[in-house]
Design an enzyme around this catalytic site. Sequence first.
Site, PDB file in Angstrom:
ATOM      1  N   GLU A  49      38.090  36.119  44.688  1.00  0.00           N
ATOM      2  CA  GLU A  49      39.384  36.001  45.368  1.00  0.00           C
ATOM      3  C   GLU A  49      39.289  35.168  46.642  1.00  0.00           C
ATOM      4  O   GLU A  49      39.854  35.515  47.683  1.00  0.00           O
ATOM      5  CB  GLU A  49      39.952  37.396  45.672  1.00  0.00           C
ATOM      6  CG  GLU A  49      40.327  38.172  44.423  1.00  0.00           C
ATOM      7  CD  GLU A  49      41.048  39.483  44.718  1.00  0.00           C
ATOM      8  OE1 GLU A  49      41.922  39.863  43.943  1.00  0.00           O
ATOM      9  OE2 GLU A  49      40.714  40.124  45.740  1.00  0.00           O
TER      10      GLU A  49
ATOM     11  N   GLU B  53      41.476  40.717  36.365  1.00  0.00           N
ATOM     12  CA  GLU B  53      41.678  42.098  36.799  1.00  0.00           C
ATOM     13  C   GLU B  53      43.118  42.499  36.510  1.00  0.00           C
ATOM     14  O   GLU B  53      44.038  42.037  37.191  1.00  0.00           O
ATOM     15  CB  GLU B  53      41.396  42.260  38.305  1.00  0.00           C
ATOM     16  CG  GLU B  53      39.947  42.098  38.700  1.00  0.00           C
ATOM     17  CD  GLU B  53      39.726  42.376  40.180  1.00  0.00           C
ATOM     18  OE1 GLU B  53      40.650  42.901  40.833  1.00  0.00           O
ATOM     19  OE2 GLU B  53      38.625  42.052  40.684  1.00  0.00           O
TER      20      GLU B  53
END
Length: 795
Positions: free
Chosen positions: A201, A398
């Site tokens: 991320e 995710e």
Amino acid sequence: MPTWSARRRPGRTLGLLLLVILSFLVLRRWSWRGLVPTWLRHRHSGLQAKGQNFMLEDSTFWIFGGSIHYFRVPREYWRDRLLKLRACGLNTLTTYVPWNLHEPERGKFDFSGNLDLEAFVLLAAEVGLWVILRPGPYVCSELDLGGLPSWLLQDSGMRLRTTYKGFTDAVDLYFDHLMSRVVPLQYRYGGPVIAVQVENEYGSYNRDPAYMPYVKRERQADLSDPSQALEDRGIVELLLTSDNKDGLSKGVMDGVLATINLQSQSELQLLVTYLLSVQRGCLMGEEDLRYRASDTSISPNASLVLWRFCERGCAELVPGVISVSLGQSCAKSGSGSNTRLWTVLRGIVVAVSEARCAAGKGPEVGGAGLLRKGPHLPQPANICFCGAQSVQPKMVMEYWTGWFDSWGGPHNILDSSEVLKTVSAIVDAGSSINLYMFHGGTNFGFMNGALHFQDYKSDVTSYGKCPQLGPFLCTQLYYDAVLTEAGDYTAKYVKLREFFGSVSGAPLPLPPDLLPKTAYEAVKPVFCLSLWDVLPYLEEPVSSEKPVNMENLPINDGNGQSFGYTLYETTITSSGILSGLVRDRGQAGAYGSLCLPQPMGCVLVCLLAWQVFVNTVSVGFLDYKRKEVAIPLIQGFILLRILVENCGRVNYGDNINDQRKGLIGDLYLNDSPLRGFKIYSLEMKKGFFKSFLGDKWNPVPDVPTFPAFFLGVLSVPLSPYDTFMKLEGWEKGVVFVNGQNLGRYWNVGPQETLYLPGVWLAEGINQVIVFEEKMAGPMIQFTETPHLGRRQYVD
């Protein structure tokens, strides 16, 4: 022919027949219910992104994954959790690799016991699962400092997650060791690892445009001698990035597959839109880099501004770009050429035509790459090349099956019907998917992280648990994972298993039986020892004129303190106003205690604020709004003690560089800095209690002096089973069973019980030690089911 040869011929035939049957069974193990063909005799290309599909060798492959973190699950239960993942219809395991746990001290690595990454990955292969590895170096994962080791913060100028030399030097050393273990586990070398994630991320952090290329391939420590963080260390499998919706456009990089993290079906469209925009070549960087050129021959339809170096170091137009006259000669390569080159390009735009972008054709970059900076033009740090991602398969790296909880907040849950609806929509849209979390496990010890935006919020101990409804199901659980903290099935598991079973078109393995639970007889603590009485048995304290934060304490071979508590002692001779910066939560006083929150924060974490006691009488308190406490009139010298707890370093956000714990800077009395400190490190590692066991304990008094340790005995008459510990009447502290740190408890909730794995118990006598900061209950209770507190449904 000799008679013995004739007699052996039937045995040889039988042996060949058994070999054929065994080979069939082995190959069948890898078939994964029709999602992967039964070849696997020869491996060549591994997982690839071809067009809109993933391909494994020459066959289309769907990634149906689930996340399980080996470091949050007792090793003895790894197989149970992996078998349950496979029985749910999933074919791929994903896991993070926590740097802070594997290198607790600089240059000292731990891959043993519960941290045996290789054993976990090979076990996944044994039960028939592929593996996607997420090695960081930053992993987030609601871990302390996002999985980065705290000793990095000893450097006052540290810039985490950048190409700052102090950080990349540490990453290089860690990756040298880690990748030597990972490389043999890759698909092309016969292992189960089919993909590796680059960082985690980063688009939502985005502090250094050179950092992600460094993690992928370039060593920034010595630019004259480039090597590679992942690729040069032997990583040959598919590389991918993973970003949430806010960081998607900034976290991608050329040659690496982009994936998205999300919880709602609507967010998947962001990935689709992003991929389409890249394919059209129309995605811009952070800044609008379109300029009007002084040369009128440039087409008004130009859509992207791109520069490049030729091999000689001078400006060169990309093939397919409208011709522009530079008007000056090229700058020569070598020292100082960049300044001359920017002078050449001043006021000139080199643009890619819309026709080339629409065709999905991007420019190639010459030897020195894009010009990133100059005296007259902005820095195109985040430009995306036309066609950089091209057409690619969609992957939700995710899908958040729930959400984590913070101390003082509600228990977050996500309805199982909503989960099924979203998973179905993602797969129907042609996307592969990974369930985060499939099994959350537990933040044993002090490994939990925290968030700090408006308020500081520390994550709870449990990373996945729920109350059961009957012998098979439980409604919801922390993180709200598909399996509970103890590995039990949930309504989500049942619905998802049915869904993935229908997709596979073949029967799924039967789910393993549940592990038994029990409620043991309550334990009454029989011995007690005040923290002040423990101090003489500990290692010599650090003597320092000024306070020293945890990370910079000269302990652990110069690596400082990572977790737990730190005790500061000094003397004062007058009353007045006490003030200072304490992270995260401190208790102090003269035979009393005081709590200090981090100023301008800590609403949920420091509900107790600063509570000040002199001779056990409370004299006031402070919280994030009230930053001073009055010390009443005293006579002579008095010992001031401040016990500071690291409640968890921030694991996500912009302020990870500011996560030093303990007393930060000076402590003041009446605006005068205090001096002459003794500092005790209370990490409470394994072996901590050996120094004061035996006859040093005293019977529990009617009014204990806090903070204090309480000792009791849990009797297990038969084979040990899993259970949950409930500390009703206790306030805040940590529990140890047979030396294992179960984690924190706190009566502010939402978590009300601690998971105690049966494999950590022994038949017969088991030692239970509770470190309680303020108020002890009469008993330690046990239950078959966890208690979570009030619920809040996640939108």
